[in-house]
Write a protein that holds these residues in place. Structure first.
Motif, short mmCIF file in Angstrom:
data_model
loop_
_atom_site.label_atom_id
_atom_site.label_comp_id
_atom_site.label_asym_id
_atom_site.label_seq_id
_atom_site.Cartn_x
_atom_site.Cartn_y
_atom_site.Cartn_z
N ASP A 55 0.76 -1.37 -0.03
CA ASP A 55 -0.10 0.02 0.03
C ASP A 55 0.72 1.26 0.15
O ASP A 55 0.53 2.11 -0.52
N LYS A 56 1.90 1.32 0.87
CA LYS A 56 2.57 2.41 0.96
C LYS A 56 3.87 2.53 -0.04
O LYS A 56 4.08 3.83 -0.48
N VAL A 57 4.48 1.31 -0.33
CA VAL A 57 5.50 1.46 -1.31
C VAL A 57 5.45 0.99 -2.73
O VAL A 57 5.92 1.75 -3.55
N GLY A 58 4.66 0.23 -2.86
CA GLY A 58 4.27 -0.35 -4.29
C GLY A 58 4.47 -1.57 -4.85
O GLY A 58 4.41 -1.95 -5.99
N PHE A 59 4.90 -2.49 -3.86
CA PHE A 59 5.21 -3.80 -4.30
C PHE A 59 3.55 -4.47 -4.59
O PHE A 59 2.64 -4.03 -4.13
N ARG A 60 3.62 -5.63 -5.14
CA ARG A 60 2.37 -6.09 -5.44
C ARG A 60 2.37 -7.81 -4.91
O ARG A 60 3.53 -8.41 -4.98
N ARG A 61 1.19 -8.06 -4.40
CA ARG A 61 1.01 -9.34 -3.67
C ARG A 61 1.02 -10.27 -4.90
O ARG A 61 0.07 -10.26 -5.74
N ALA A 62 1.84 -11.06 -4.86
CA ALA A 62 1.78 -12.37 -5.78
C ALA A 62 1.40 -13.46 -5.16
O ALA A 62 0.39 -14.27 -6.02
N ALA A 63 1.62 -13.66 -4.14
CA ALA A 63 1.09 -14.92 -3.30
C ALA A 63 1.15 -14.58 -1.68
O ALA A 63 2.20 -14.12 -1.20
N VAL A 64 0.21 -15.00 -0.91
CA VAL A 64 0.08 -14.92 0.62
C VAL A 64 -0.65 -16.02 1.04
O VAL A 64 -1.86 -16.46 0.77
N TYR A 65 0.13 -16.99 1.75
CA TYR A 65 -0.37 -18.29 2.24
C TYR A 65 -0.09 -17.93 3.75
O TYR A 65 0.78 -17.84 4.36
N SER A 66 -1.56 -17.80 4.44
CA SER A 66 -1.49 -17.82 5.92
C SER A 66 -2.51 -18.52 6.68
O SER A 66 -3.30 -19.02 6.05
N ASP A 67 -2.15 -18.46 8.01
CA ASP A 67 -3.39 -19.41 8.66
C ASP A 67 -3.48 -18.50 9.98
O ASP A 67 -2.59 -18.37 11.19
N GLY A 68 -4.57 -17.59 9.65
CA GLY A 68 -4.84 -16.61 10.94
C GLY A 68 -3.86 -15.49 11.10
O GLY A 68 -3.69 -14.85 9.71
N ASP A 69 -3.25 -15.29 12.05
CA ASP A 69 -2.21 -14.02 12.03
C ASP A 69 -0.76 -14.47 11.59
O ASP A 69 -0.03 -13.67 11.41
N ARG A 70 -0.60 -15.95 11.01
CA ARG A 70 0.69 -16.43 10.77
C ARG A 70 0.80 -16.35 9.38
O ARG A 70 0.02 -16.84 8.73
N VAL A 71 1.88 -15.69 8.72
CA VAL A 71 2.00 -16.08 7.26
C VAL A 71 3.09 -17.17 7.12
O VAL A 71 4.45 -16.76 7.50
N ALA A 72 2.76 -18.17 6.49
CA ALA A 72 3.70 -19.35 6.29
C ALA A 72 4.68 -18.84 5.07
O ALA A 72 6.04 -19.20 5.17
N HIS A 73 4.18 -18.16 3.88
CA HIS A 73 4.94 -17.84 2.91
C HIS A 73 4.16 -16.70 2.25
O HIS A 73 2.97 -16.67 1.91
N ALA A 74 4.92 -15.53 1.76
CA ALA A 74 4.48 -14.45 0.89
C ALA A 74 5.60 -14.24 -0.20
O ALA A 74 6.63 -14.19 0.22
N GLU A 75 4.95 -13.92 -1.39
CA GLU A 75 5.81 -13.40 -2.42
C GLU A 75 5.29 -12.09 -2.72
O GLU A 75 4.13 -11.83 -3.03
N LEU A 76 6.08 -11.22 -2.68
CA LEU A 76 5.98 -9.73 -3.18
C LEU A 76 6.82 -9.30 -4.44
O LEU A 76 7.94 -9.61 -4.47
N SER A 77 6.08 -9.07 -5.45
CA SER A 77 6.67 -8.71 -6.83
C SER A 77 6.77 -7.20 -6.69
O SER A 77 6.22 -6.26 -6.37
#
Length: 138
Positions: free
Chosen positions: A33-55
């Motif tokens: 939101d503030k810098v300009g990366f893009r969400r490519a993938a976000v895998y989470s379980d509640g508050d925990r993010v197991a894996h995210a990719e930002l392009s």
């Protein structure tokens, strides 16, 4: 960066810096939101993010997840230092300034030809954005 930017014609990343965060969801939101990366993938379980990719719209990206101190691949939050190349560094500087991001180095023309600035994210990681694309390869 805006929604009209695409990754068309940009090679897929082959090096992925990785980091962990105390609040990975908040860091993802900040970087998108503030810098300009893009969400490519976000895998989470509640508050925990197991894996995210930002392009990054101009090529490349980062991988991140929630801090796991007992993990073999554990990275202490707030210790990343990354340089991100941008041909739109002035536009990006205006964006982060407008969004209240902590700027630790103002937009500056460097002696080596780069135009760049640096920020600190909410986890304490340092991000430098500039026009320098690296030394030519022989």
């Amino acid at each position: 960066m805006n929604a009209q930017d695409t990754n068309a014609g940009v090679p897929a990343p082959t090096v992925w810096p990785t980091l962990q965060a105390h609040d990975a969801h908040a860091l993802i939101d900040f970087l998108v939101d503030k810098v300009g990366f893009r969400r490519a993938a976000v895998y989470s379980d509640g508050d925990r993010v197991a894996h995210a990719e930002l392009s990054w719209p101009e090529g490349g990206g980062v991988m991140l997840g929630s801090y796991q101190p007992d993990s073999e691949w554990s990275r202490k939050p707030g210790t990343l230092g990354a340089y991100v190349v941008s041909a739109r560094v002035d536009e990006l500087y205006e964006r982060v300034s407008r969004n209240g991001v902590e700027i630790i180095q103002e937009l500056t023309d460097q002696d080596y030809g780069s135009r760049e600035f640096s920020i600190r994210d909410p986890e304490g990681n340092l991000w430098s954005f500039g026009t320098y694309r690296g030394a030519p390869v022989d």
